[in-house]
Design a protein around this motif. Structure first.
Motif, PDB file in Angstrom:
ATOM      1  N   ASP A  21       0.635  -1.375  -0.211  1.00 21.84           N
ATOM      2  CA  ASP A  21      -0.064   0.242   0.204  1.00 21.84           C
ATOM      3  C   ASP A  21       0.779   1.060   0.243  1.00 21.84           C
ATOM      4  O   ASP A  21       0.010   2.678  -0.440  1.00 21.84           O
ATOM      5  CB  ASP A  21      -0.597  -0.069   1.317  1.00 21.84           C
ATOM      6  CG  ASP A  21      -2.097  -0.999   1.305  1.00 21.84           C
ATOM      7  OD1 ASP A  21      -2.526  -1.087   0.062  1.00 21.84           O
ATOM      8  OD2 ASP A  21      -1.921  -1.634   2.491  1.00 21.84           O
ATOM      9  N   SER A  22       1.623   1.120   0.714  1.00 19.80           N
ATOM     10  CA  SER A  22       3.140   2.399   0.710  1.00 19.80           C
ATOM     11  C   SER A  22       4.326   1.988   0.447  1.00 19.80           C
ATOM     12  O   SER A  22       4.988   0.720   0.936  1.00 19.80           O
ATOM     13  CB  SER A  22       3.413   3.516   2.455  1.00 19.80           C
ATOM     14  OG  SER A  22       1.409   3.251   2.727  1.00 19.80           O
ATOM     15  N   GLU A  23       5.080   2.168  -0.736  1.00 26.64           N
ATOM     16  CA  GLU A  23       6.435   2.075  -1.281  1.00 26.64           C
ATOM     17  C   GLU A  23       7.287   2.223  -0.699  1.00 26.64           C
ATOM     18  O   GLU A  23       6.910   3.399  -0.001  1.00 26.64           O
ATOM     19  CB  GLU A  23       6.491   2.731  -2.860  1.00 26.64           C
ATOM     20  CG  GLU A  23       6.416   3.830  -2.959  1.00 26.64           C
ATOM     21  CD  GLU A  23       5.372   4.263  -3.082  1.00 26.64           C
ATOM     22  OE1 GLU A  23       5.233   5.461  -3.616  1.00 26.64           O
ATOM     23  OE2 GLU A  23       4.090   4.373  -3.000  1.00 26.64           O
ATOM     24  N   PRO A  24       8.297   1.760  -0.654  1.00 27.81           N
ATOM     25  CA  PRO A  24       9.422   2.465   0.460  1.00 27.81           C
ATOM     26  C   PRO A  24      10.168   3.995   0.073  1.00 27.81           C
ATOM     27  O   PRO A  24      10.113   4.319  -1.181  1.00 27.81           O
ATOM     28  CB  PRO A  24      10.939   1.737   0.527  1.00 27.81           C
ATOM     29  CG  PRO A  24       9.765   0.159   0.147  1.00 27.81           C
ATOM     30  CD  PRO A  24       8.573   0.471  -0.891  1.00 27.81           C
ATOM     31  N   VAL A  25      10.151   4.773   1.243  1.00 24.71           N
ATOM     32  CA  VAL A  25      10.530   5.894   0.966  1.00 24.71           C
ATOM     33  C   VAL A  25      11.492   6.539   1.505  1.00 24.71           C
ATOM     34  O   VAL A  25      12.661   5.968   2.319  1.00 24.71           O
ATOM     35  CB  VAL A  25       9.572   6.822   0.899  1.00 24.71           C
ATOM     36  CG1 VAL A  25       8.327   6.296   0.130  1.00 24.71           C
ATOM     37  CG2 VAL A  25       9.286   7.030   2.420  1.00 24.71           C
ATOM     38  N   ILE A  26      12.540   7.915   1.048  1.00 17.31           N
ATOM     39  CA  ILE A  26      13.489   8.367   1.366  1.00 17.31           C
ATOM     40  C   ILE A  26      13.512   9.678   1.884  1.00 17.31           C
ATOM     41  O   ILE A  26      12.732   9.874   1.687  1.00 17.31           O
ATOM     42  CB  ILE A  26      14.887   8.451   0.698  1.00 17.31           C
ATOM     43  CG1 ILE A  26      15.319   6.982  -0.113  1.00 17.31           C
ATOM     44  CG2 ILE A  26      16.403   8.981   1.186  1.00 17.31           C
ATOM     45  CD1 ILE A  26      16.673   7.036  -0.712  1.00 17.31           C
ATOM     46  N   ILE A  27      13.478  10.317   3.532  1.00 13.69           N
ATOM     47  CA  ILE A  27      13.197  10.863   4.195  1.00 13.69           C
ATOM     48  C   ILE A  27      13.700  11.141   5.336  1.00 13.69           C
ATOM     49  O   ILE A  27      14.929  10.627   6.024  1.00 13.69           O
ATOM     50  CB  ILE A  27      11.535  10.698   4.952  1.00 13.69           C
ATOM     51  CG1 ILE A  27      10.134  10.494   3.972  1.00 13.69           C
ATOM     52  CG2 ILE A  27      11.090  12.402   5.802  1.00 13.69           C
ATOM     53  CD1 ILE A  27       9.163  10.214   4.293  1.00 13.69           C
ATOM     54  N   ASN A  28      14.474  12.374   5.049  1.00 14.24           N
ATOM     55  CA  ASN A  28      15.555  13.089   6.254  1.00 14.24           C
ATOM     56  C   ASN A  28      16.773  11.924   5.971  1.00 14.24           C
ATOM     57  O   ASN A  28      17.147  11.440   6.782  1.00 14.24           O
ATOM     58  CB  ASN A  28      15.146  12.796   7.571  1.00 14.24           C
ATOM     59  CG  ASN A  28      13.899  13.949   7.918  1.00 14.24           C
ATOM     60  OD1 ASN A  28      13.393  14.774   6.586  1.00 14.24           O
ATOM     61  ND2 ASN A  28      12.533  14.038   8.481  1.00 14.24           N
ATOM     62  N   ASN A  29      16.874  11.344   5.241  1.00 13.02           N
ATOM     63  CA  ASN A  29      18.494  10.708   4.612  1.00 13.02           C
ATOM     64  C   ASN A  29      18.167   9.502   4.650  1.00 13.02           C
ATOM     65  O   ASN A  29      19.230   8.612   5.311  1.00 13.02           O
ATOM     66  CB  ASN A  29      19.483  11.460   5.101  1.00 13.02           C
ATOM     67  CG  ASN A  29      20.374  12.440   4.097  1.00 13.02           C
ATOM     68  OD1 ASN A  29      19.245  12.709   2.735  1.00 13.02           O
ATOM     69  ND2 ASN A  29      20.525  13.526   4.607  1.00 13.02           N
ATOM     70  N   ARG A  30      17.105   8.321   5.208  1.00 11.13           N
ATOM     71  CA  ARG A  30      16.630   7.715   5.968  1.00 11.13           C
ATOM     72  C   ARG A  30      15.702   6.738   4.806  1.00 11.13           C
ATOM     73  O   ARG A  30      14.421   6.975   4.405  1.00 11.13           O
ATOM     74  CB  ARG A  30      15.903   7.275   7.234  1.00 11.13           C
ATOM     75  CG  ARG A  30      16.853   8.379   8.327  1.00 11.13           C
ATOM     76  CD  ARG A  30      17.565   7.087   9.039  1.00 11.13           C
ATOM     77  NE  ARG A  30      19.235   7.385   9.484  1.00 11.13           N
ATOM     78  CZ  ARG A  30      19.794   7.947   9.096  1.00 11.13           C
ATOM     79  NH1 ARG A  30      20.442   8.567   8.447  1.00 11.13           N
ATOM     80  NH2 ARG A  30      21.014   8.396  10.176  1.00 11.13           N
ATOM     81  N   THR A  31      15.827   5.325   5.086  1.00 10.80           N
ATOM     82  CA  THR A  31      15.026   4.785   3.575  1.00 10.80           C
ATOM     83  C   THR A  31      13.412   4.285   5.054  1.00 10.80           C
ATOM     84  O   THR A  31      14.039   3.450   5.884  1.00 10.80           O
ATOM     85  CB  THR A  31      15.928   3.625   3.233  1.00 10.80           C
ATOM     86  OG1 THR A  31      16.592   4.454   2.511  1.00 10.80           O
ATOM     87  CG2 THR A  31      14.864   2.170   2.823  1.00 10.80           C
ATOM     88  N   LEU A  32      12.478   4.552   4.863  1.00 12.49           N
ATOM     89  CA  LEU A  32      11.589   4.272   5.548  1.00 12.49           C
ATOM     90  C   LEU A  32      10.384   2.557   4.312  1.00 12.49           C
ATOM     91  O   LEU A  32      10.037   3.120   3.809  1.00 12.49           O
ATOM     92  CB  LEU A  32      10.405   5.088   5.594  1.00 12.49           C
ATOM     93  CG  LEU A  32      11.028   6.544   6.569  1.00 12.49           C
ATOM     94  CD1 LEU A  32       9.926   7.372   6.641  1.00 12.49           C
ATOM     95  CD2 LEU A  32      11.798   5.751   7.253  1.00 12.49           C
ATOM     96  N   VAL A  33      10.839   2.041   5.298  1.00 14.47           N
ATOM     97  CA  VAL A  33      10.311   0.973   4.875  1.00 14.47           C
ATOM     98  C   VAL A  33       8.390   0.095   5.672  1.00 14.47           C
ATOM     99  O   VAL A  33       8.778   0.905   6.733  1.00 14.47           O
ATOM    100  CB  VAL A  33      10.974  -0.462   4.680  1.00 14.47           C
ATOM    101  CG1 VAL A  33      12.125  -0.256   4.265  1.00 14.47           C
ATOM    102  CG2 VAL A  33      11.489  -0.975   6.233  1.00 14.47           C
TER     103      VAL A  33
END
Length: 455
Positions: A107-119
């Motif tokens: 439903d939500s793909e991995p993203v990069i936020i604040n230089n951190r990869t969120l999964v």
């Protein structure tokens, strides 16, 4: 999109790789979402976020908490996590993820936020056989991991970095023989892989425990049906292939509008695959809007993301993968990949491609070369283009396009990834192509596939 026109070069170039994910949906920062793993509250340097109603957490922190080893490919922006025979593959910006080789839609793909990869936390945890509970009253995530004997993680280094499973970002469209090939740039992998890691043999549900049936072309095939039942409804198979699962694929490809493969073990149906228009499995039909919730551990629906996020293929498999790839299975995989392409063309009103044996020989040699020498490019290490290789093998047709990929998975998995990449898809649906050759090779970890089209 690349096109191949005889005696003319049109748009030969390297496709642009999307290095930035464009995120849609609702994003809420939640600084007060505790994540508790086996009674211990985890600490994150980037607080969890709620994206499209899914809790997203920093990748490295959550994998390390589970004791998983991580391999990050900076070029493809793909992560491979492995723990005790289990594997997870995720790609930044892609909603297709893989757990032990089985694709799922996030439903939500991995993203990069604040230089951190969120999964996505739940997908990670459940893929590692952990139980996840969301306590709404306290907005807390509680995870209970599987109970396993701790093992010591080891890290090895080498002078070369093994590539992550991938599909070439830029399918090659080849110039006509009358035009000298222009220099080309080796493409960087950019399409999410289709891995299928061989886990240790485990107990699978018996076919009689799996309630699954497939309807296609007026026939209905059920898991657990006898071989006699199949022969009665479909006739004798056009081809019988070995599989890495140990069963035999009975392949029906005389009519690509009703292409189907039926896995037979001990005279019983244990697996079914098709990507032909018109199938229906447990009330899910070809062309229905795709949702990851439609799939189960034994029934995997495949998404046509470029065709409007519609269901376009299905694999039903009751057998846990156990075994190793060999030359016989590789040769069968080549033919199965061609079958998938021709069924795909039939779905789109195009004629089936005949096999060009010289193209197949050329494609196989290129896959073997990439596999043995640990590289990934349309051009050989000696600088030869696909057209050069085909011509050197005395090919008599005009070779017009090439697709390449390397993966953990089978032929239909490679097809599915190409179908979801616009350039590769265009090659498979090429109006001018009349012939195809597919070559596969394995180095014990990855399977390299090469498709070469000609007319």
């Amino acid at each position: 999109m690349e096109h191949c026109v005889k005696k003319k070069i049109i748009a030969i170039g390297l496709a642009t790789i999307l290095f930035f994910s464009f995120m849609t949906g609702n994003i809420f920062a939640e600084n007060n979402i505790p994540v508790i793993l086996d009674g211990k509250t985890l600490t994150f340097d980037q607080p969890p976020l709620i994206i499209n109603d899914r809790t997203m957490v920093p990748m490295r922190a959550i994998f390390e908490a589970f004791g998983a080893e991580i391999t990050w490919d900076d070029i493809t922006r793909t992560v491979l996590a492995e723990k005790e025979g289990k594997s997870i593959v995720l790609k930044i910006g892609s909603k297709t993820a893989y757990a032990n080789g089985i694709p799922s839609q996030l439903d939500s793909e991995p993203v990069i936020i604040n230089n951190r990869t969120l999964v996505p936390l739940r997908f990670i945890a459940e893929s590692l056989n952990a139980e996840v509970e969301w306590v709404a009253s306290t907005r807390t995530v509680i995870i209970s991991s599987e109970k396993t004997t701790p093992t010591t993680a080891t890290t090895t280094t080498s002078t070369t970095v093994s590539p992550s499973p991938s599909v070439s970002s830029s399918p090659t469209v080849l110039p006509s023989p009358s035009v000298s090939p222009s220099p080309s740039v080796s493409p960087s992998p950019s399409v999410s892989p289709s891995p299928s890691v061989s886990p240790s043999p485990s107990v699978s549900p018996s076919p009689s425990q799996i309630a699954a049936s497939l309807k296609l072309g007026g026939n209905e095939i059920k898991i657990g049906d006898s071989l006699a039942d199949i022969n009665s409804s479909l006739g004798t198979a056009d081809r019988i292939d070995p599989s890495i699962y140990g069963f035999k694929w009975h392949v029906y490809n005389s009519d690509y509008s009703e292409f189907i493969m039926v896995g037979i073990n001990d005279d019983k149906v244990v697996a079914i695959y098709t990507n032909s228009k018109g199938f229906e499995v447990n009330n899910v039909k070809y062309g229905d809007s795709f949702s990851s919730a439609q799939s189960t551990s034994n029934i995997q629906f495949h998404n046509d993301s470029l065709g409007g996020n519609k269901v376009h293929a299905v694999l039903i498999n009751t057998v846990t993968k156990a075994g190793t790839m060999n030359d016989e299975i590789l040769r069968a995989s080549e033919l199965e990949n061609i079958d998938c392409v021709n069924a795909f063309r039939a779905n789109n009103g195009l004629a089936a491609l005949d096999i060009d044996e010289i193209a197949a020989k050329t494609a196989r040699a290129h896959s073997e070369d990439m596999s043995a020498n640990d590289y990934f490019s349309h051009n050989s290490q000696d600088g030869r283009t696909p057209w050069d290789r085909y011509r050197n093998n005395n090919g008599t047709n005009f070779a017009c396009a090439e697709n390449i990929c390397y993966t953990y998975g089978e032929a239909y998995g490679a097809f599915d990834q190409w179908a979801n990449s616009s350039g590769h898809r265009s090659n498979m649906l090429h109006n001018s192509a009349k012939y195809i050759g597919v070559g596969a090779a394995s180095n014990g970890r990855y399977i390299y596939y090469t498709q070469l089209y000609s007319y």
